[in-house]
Design a protein around this motif. Structure first.
Motif, PDB file in Angstrom:
ATOM      1  N   THR A  43     -28.259   2.613  19.962  1.00 40.99           N
ATOM      2  CA  THR A  43     -27.274   3.662  20.193  1.00 40.99           C
ATOM      3  C   THR A  43     -25.928   3.213  19.659  1.00 40.99           C
ATOM      4  N   VAL A  44     -25.302   4.089  18.894  1.00 41.46           N
ATOM      5  CA  VAL A  44     -23.998   3.783  18.309  1.00 41.46           C
ATOM      6  C   VAL A  44     -23.041   4.891  18.680  1.00 41.46           C
ATOM      7  N   ALA A  45     -21.887   4.560  19.161  1.00 41.03           N
ATOM      8  CA  ALA A  45     -20.911   5.576  19.557  1.00 41.03           C
ATOM      9  C   ALA A  45     -20.377   6.286  18.338  1.00 41.03           C
ATOM     10  N   PRO A  46     -19.974   7.563  18.486  1.00 47.01           N
ATOM     11  CA  PRO A  46     -19.405   8.291  17.350  1.00 47.01           C
ATOM     12  C   PRO A  46     -18.220   7.551  16.764  1.00 47.01           C
ATOM     13  N   THR A  47     -18.121   7.642  15.447  1.00 46.97           N
ATOM     14  CA  THR A  47     -17.058   6.949  14.732  1.00 46.97           C
ATOM     15  C   THR A  47     -15.700   7.524  15.106  1.00 46.97           C
ATOM     16  N   THR A  48     -14.748   6.683  15.354  1.00 47.46           N
ATOM     17  CA  THR A  48     -13.381   7.129  15.598  1.00 47.46           C
ATOM     18  C   THR A  48     -12.459   6.420  14.638  1.00 47.46           C
ATOM     19  N   THR A  49     -11.269   6.978  14.442  1.00 44.37           N
ATOM     20  CA  THR A  49     -10.303   6.368  13.524  1.00 44.37           C
ATOM     21  C   THR A  49      -9.758   5.089  14.132  1.00 44.37           C
ATOM     22  N   GLU A  50      -9.785   4.036  13.374  1.00 50.01           N
ATOM     23  CA  GLU A  50      -9.302   2.745  13.855  1.00 50.01           C
ATOM     24  C   GLU A  50      -7.787   2.670  13.732  1.00 50.01           C
ATOM     25  N   ALA A  51      -7.185   2.050  14.674  1.00 42.80           N
ATOM     26  CA  ALA A  51      -5.752   1.832  14.585  1.00 42.80           C
ATOM     27  C   ALA A  51      -5.473   0.813  13.502  1.00 42.80           C
ATOM     28  N   GLY A  52      -4.567   1.130  12.640  1.00 45.97           N
ATOM     29  CA  GLY A  52      -4.251   0.240  11.535  1.00 45.97           C
ATOM     30  C   GLY A  52      -2.851  -0.317  11.680  1.00 45.97           C
ATOM     31  N   PRO A  53      -2.376  -1.032  10.664  1.00 49.46           N
ATOM     32  CA  PRO A  53      -1.029  -1.589  10.721  1.00 49.46           C
ATOM     33  C   PRO A  53      -0.005  -0.473  10.829  1.00 49.46           C
ATOM     34  N   THR A  54       1.106  -0.793  11.496  1.00 49.25           N
ATOM     35  CA  THR A  54       2.164   0.197  11.603  1.00 49.25           C
ATOM     36  C   THR A  54       2.802   0.419  10.237  1.00 49.25           C
ATOM     37  N   GLY A  55       2.924   1.663   9.859  1.00 50.18           N
ATOM     38  CA  GLY A  55       3.545   2.003   8.589  1.00 50.18           C
ATOM     39  C   GLY A  55       2.579   1.911   7.425  1.00 50.18           C
ATOM     40  N   PRO A  56       3.035   2.295   6.252  1.00 52.62           N
ATOM     41  CA  PRO A  56       2.165   2.286   5.063  1.00 52.62           C
ATOM     42  C   PRO A  56       1.861   0.876   4.599  1.00 52.62           C
ATOM     43  N   THR A  57       0.744   0.746   3.895  1.00 55.73           N
ATOM     44  CA  THR A  57       0.349  -0.521   3.292  1.00 55.73           C
ATOM     45  C   THR A  57       0.312  -0.328   1.781  1.00 55.73           C
ATOM     46  N   PRO A  58       0.263  -1.424   0.999  1.00 58.86           N
ATOM     47  CA  PRO A  58       0.128  -1.255  -0.459  1.00 58.86           C
ATOM     48  C   PRO A  58      -1.088  -0.402  -0.819  1.00 58.86           C
ATOM     49  N   TRP A  59      -2.190  -0.578  -0.070  1.00 63.12           N
ATOM     50  CA  TRP A  59      -3.391   0.201  -0.338  1.00 63.12           C
ATOM     51  C   TRP A  59      -3.170   1.686  -0.042  1.00 63.12           C
ATOM     52  N   SER A  60      -2.620   2.011   1.118  1.00 65.75           N
ATOM     53  CA  SER A  60      -2.419   3.420   1.476  1.00 65.75           C
ATOM     54  C   SER A  60      -1.435   4.100   0.538  1.00 65.75           C
ATOM     55  N   GLU A  61      -0.402   3.350   0.107  1.00 71.48           N
ATOM     56  CA  GLU A  61       0.559   3.933  -0.832  1.00 71.48           C
ATOM     57  C   GLU A  61      -0.092   4.205  -2.180  1.00 71.48           C
ATOM     58  N   ALA A  62      -0.959   3.272  -2.634  1.00 69.29           N
ATOM     59  CA  ALA A  62      -1.645   3.460  -3.920  1.00 69.29           C
ATOM     60  C   ALA A  62      -2.596   4.648  -3.847  1.00 69.29           C
ATOM     61  N   VAL A  63      -3.307   4.783  -2.735  1.00 66.60           N
ATOM     62  CA  VAL A  63      -4.236   5.904  -2.575  1.00 66.60           C
ATOM     63  C   VAL A  63      -3.478   7.226  -2.529  1.00 66.60           C
ATOM     64  N   ASP A  64      -2.366   7.255  -1.783  1.00 66.85           N
ATOM     65  CA  ASP A  64      -1.580   8.483  -1.680  1.00 66.85           C
ATOM     66  C   ASP A  64      -1.023   8.909  -3.033  1.00 66.85           C
ATOM     67  N   ALA A  65      -0.714   7.931  -3.891  1.00 71.22           N
ATOM     68  CA  ALA A  65      -0.112   8.249  -5.191  1.00 71.22           C
ATOM     69  C   ALA A  65      -1.149   8.634  -6.228  1.00 71.22           C
ATOM     70  N   PHE A  66      -2.417   8.361  -5.942  1.00 71.56           N
ATOM     71  CA  PHE A  66      -3.461   8.619  -6.938  1.00 71.56           C
ATOM     72  C   PHE A  66      -3.925  10.061  -6.885  1.00 71.56           C
ATOM     73  N   ASP A  67      -3.990  10.695  -8.043  1.00 73.26           N
ATOM     74  CA  ASP A  67      -4.461  12.080  -8.153  1.00 73.26           C
ATOM     75  C   ASP A  67      -5.646  12.107  -9.115  1.00 73.26           C
TER      76      ASP A  67
END
Length: 622
Positions: A43-67
């Motif tokens: 049995t595995v509990a439903p996936t939930t969003t994990e708490a991440g670092p406060t504020g943007p990261t280099p990865w999140s900024e790169a993903v947000d900028a990618f189209d």
């Protein structure tokens, strides 16, 4: 080899977040095989969003900028790629802690989209980082799976289960959309570049310009420790990508394809040929929580889009190949059959999840949760207007709040839907509703039909197609509404039937642009005769008059003109008495022609002519 041996080849990858498990099963054909799964699934509990670092990261900024649908950017693509897979020679080192986690498929697809712009050394580096020693040291096992020489042979039951699942899933999908050319190679690996991924599909690139052929499934270690339901669903998701590779054919087309098509489509298809797994609820929760996010920025949560397409009458299986044949969100949206009233009229409203309001106010799909959108407040002023709108390919809902007496909807573009629990309509342009206790009637308007009342808490839903959607909402006092209604454009007409010697035609056409008691103008039409070779056409005799007042009002009017006959022109003049009671008009009077030589009667049937709303365009300035 899982990847082509030439230095100009690359295996761009479709990765799946929170799924993923090197061995290899090849299937050139797709016989029907029942999927084998372990007897007991933890049995595995439903996936939930994990708490991440406060504020943007280099990865999140790169993903947000990618189209992915924008102009391919080598620097942006390699920046994301190196954050996940490591340094590429000739490109800046990635930050020590980039924050890369979760769904990293965007990094693979980004590099695929710029493959033709990479240098040979960069291609070699990408190939090495995505294949690595696993492939170079691989040896064949009995079933065609591969493993690195130092590794222990994987559990035989697991190998058999995955092998059967891949073959069977390919057959199930092919039964819906036809098969693709080439084998599927399955690889169970110990190498894991993304800590939360379970697996990814890898197209083999055989030419330097990025042409793709074949498909390899990489199953990561996390998948071996997950439950059977998720593992089988993951395999189905990745097998579906193999079909996409065959259709897109090149890395540039696949890399630039909308994520809602690539990942959202695979998510829906996997749930349909297997079952939703415990990651599916998180897709729906994200979807309902982000209604304003345009479709081109959705990914796995676009399982909801394909689900709504299905429930609105279009089978996604029937349109997948048409969607893969085009590029960009706008073209894919149309190819999917979504740019239609059937889809758009209930897209936004369905996310409100209240079936008591009608079928258009709920949505469903594989693994759907009990989530729903939270409408934004839209306050309509007592006197004045407010605009509601939504961007192209996005949706929104509003809770309409107002203390005004009459609510007016105008300037509707796109697709809007209104419900108060009793009223459910998509026909909003020009509509007025009563928002007043005691109702909304206009005493001075004969035979007035009161406005429909709106119950408390009406919901307005807007679905944005290619051009978006908008509506203007105006608050109005009841007396202002009644004043406009009293002065609304109206019309009176009379159509005469044919009889012996008499032609059928419209003999009265009068219009008032300011109500039944306003200023009337139009024509009487005499003539219309045809008997024994004697024919008289319908000439227009101009007529205008002003009524004024209220109740039953009688005014005098005069009309004159010329009737052309075969023998001579006949000048005619009428003295008329016109009576208006607000809902009907009666015209009586006498006429003479050519120096009082003839007495000319009015056409019959000119009593109690209905006064009705004038057609659109009758009063251009109103």
């Amino acid at each position: 080899m899982l990847f082509a041996a030439c230095s100009s080849s690359y295996s761009p990858t479709a990765s799946r977040s929170e799924r993923q498990t090197e061995q290899s099963t090849e299937t050139t054909t797709a016989p029907t095989v029942t999927t084998v799964a372990p007897t007991v699934a933890p049995t595995v509990a439903p996936t939930t969003t994990e708490a991440g670092p406060t504020g943007p990261t280099p990865w999140s900024e790169a993903v947000d900028a990618f189209d992915p649908e924008g102009t391919p950017d080598v620097n942006a693509a390699l920046t994301m790629f190196t954050m996940v897979f490591g340094a590429v020679e000739g490109f800046p080192e990635p930050p020590a802690d980039s924050g890369a986690s979760g769904d990293v498929s965007v990094a693979f697809r980004a590099v695929a989209g710029v493959w033709d712009q990479l240098t040979p050394s960069q291609r070699d580096a990408v190939t090495a980082l995505t294949s690595g020693d696993d492939d170079a040291n691989s040896i064949s096992t009995e079933l065609g799976f591969r493993k690195s020489a130092p590794r222990a042979k994987p559990d035989q039951a697991l190998v058999d289960s995955i092998n059967a699942a891949v073959v069977g899933l390919r057959a199930k999908i092919a039964a819906h959309i036809g098969d693709f050319k080439g084998p599927i190679k399955g690889v169970v690996t110990e190498k894991d570049n993304a800590a939360k991924d379970l697996g990814m599909a890898v197209p083999s690139v055989v030419t330097g310009d990025g042409a793709m052929s074949g498909c390899t499934l990489k199953i990561f270690p996390n998948a071996l420790a997950t439950n059977a339901e998720r593992l089988v669903n993951t395999l189905a998701h990745e097998v579906f990508h193999c079909f996409q590779f065959g259709a897109y054919a090149t890395t540039s087309r696949w890399g630039g394809a909308p994520s809602w098509v690539v990942e959202g489509g695979a998510e829906w298809a996997a749930a349909m040929v297997t079952a939703p797994d415990d990651t599916t609820p998180g897709r729906w929760t994200k979807y309902f929580g982000t209604p304003l996010v345009p479709l081109q920025y959705r990914s796995y949560d676009a399982v909801a889009i394909w689900s709504h397409l299905a429930e609105s009458g279009t089978d996604p299986w029937s349109v997948f190949r048409a969607v893969w044949a085009v590029g960009g969100t706008a073209a894919a949206f149309t190819a999917a059959g979504a740019n239609t009233p059937a889809f758009l009229d209930s897209w936004a409203s369905g996310t409100y999840r209240d079936p008591s309001r009608g079928a258009g106010w709920d949505t469903t799909g594989p693994g759907i949760t009990a989530d729903s959108v939270v409408p934004k407040k839209l306050e309509v002023p007592d006197e004045g207007a407010v605009n509601a709108n939504v961007s192209p390919f996005a949706i929104t809902t509003y809770g309409v709040i107002s203390t005004t007496e009459v609510i007016v909807f105008t300037s509707v573009t796109g697709h809007a839907r209104l419900s108060d629990g009793r009223i459910d309509t998509t026909e909003l342009s020009g509509q007025r509703f009563c928002n007043r206790v005691g109702g909304c009637t206009c005493p001075k308007v004969p035979d007035d039909i009161p406005l429909l009342p709106l119950a408390a808490g009406p919901i307005l839903a807007l679905s944005g197609g290619p051009e978006g959607s908008s509506v203007a909402i105006t608050g109005m006092r009841l007396d202002k509404h009644c004043e406009e209604k009293e002065r609304r454009p109206v019309q009176v007409t009379l159509d005469r039937p044919a009889s012996e010697g008499v032609l059928a035609g419209q003999v009265v056409e009068l219009t008032s642009c300011n109500g039944a008691y306003g200023d009337w103008s139009g024509v009487l039409r005499l003539g219309g005769l045809s008997l024994d070779g004697f024919s008289v056409a319908f000439p227009d005799i101009p007529l205008s008059f002003t009524v004024g007042g209220t109740g039953v009002v009688t005014v005098s009017a005069a009309a004159s003109g010329t009737v052309q006959t075969p023998a001579f022109p006949l000048d005619v003049a009428y003295d008329l008495q016109i009576t208006v009671d607000g809902s009907t008009m009666t015209i009586v009077g006498t006429g003479t022609g050519t120096n009082d030589t003839f007495s000319i009667e009015l056409p019959g049937g000119m009593g109690d002519l209905p006064i009705v709303p004038a057609p659109d365009g009758a009063c251009p300035d109103v």
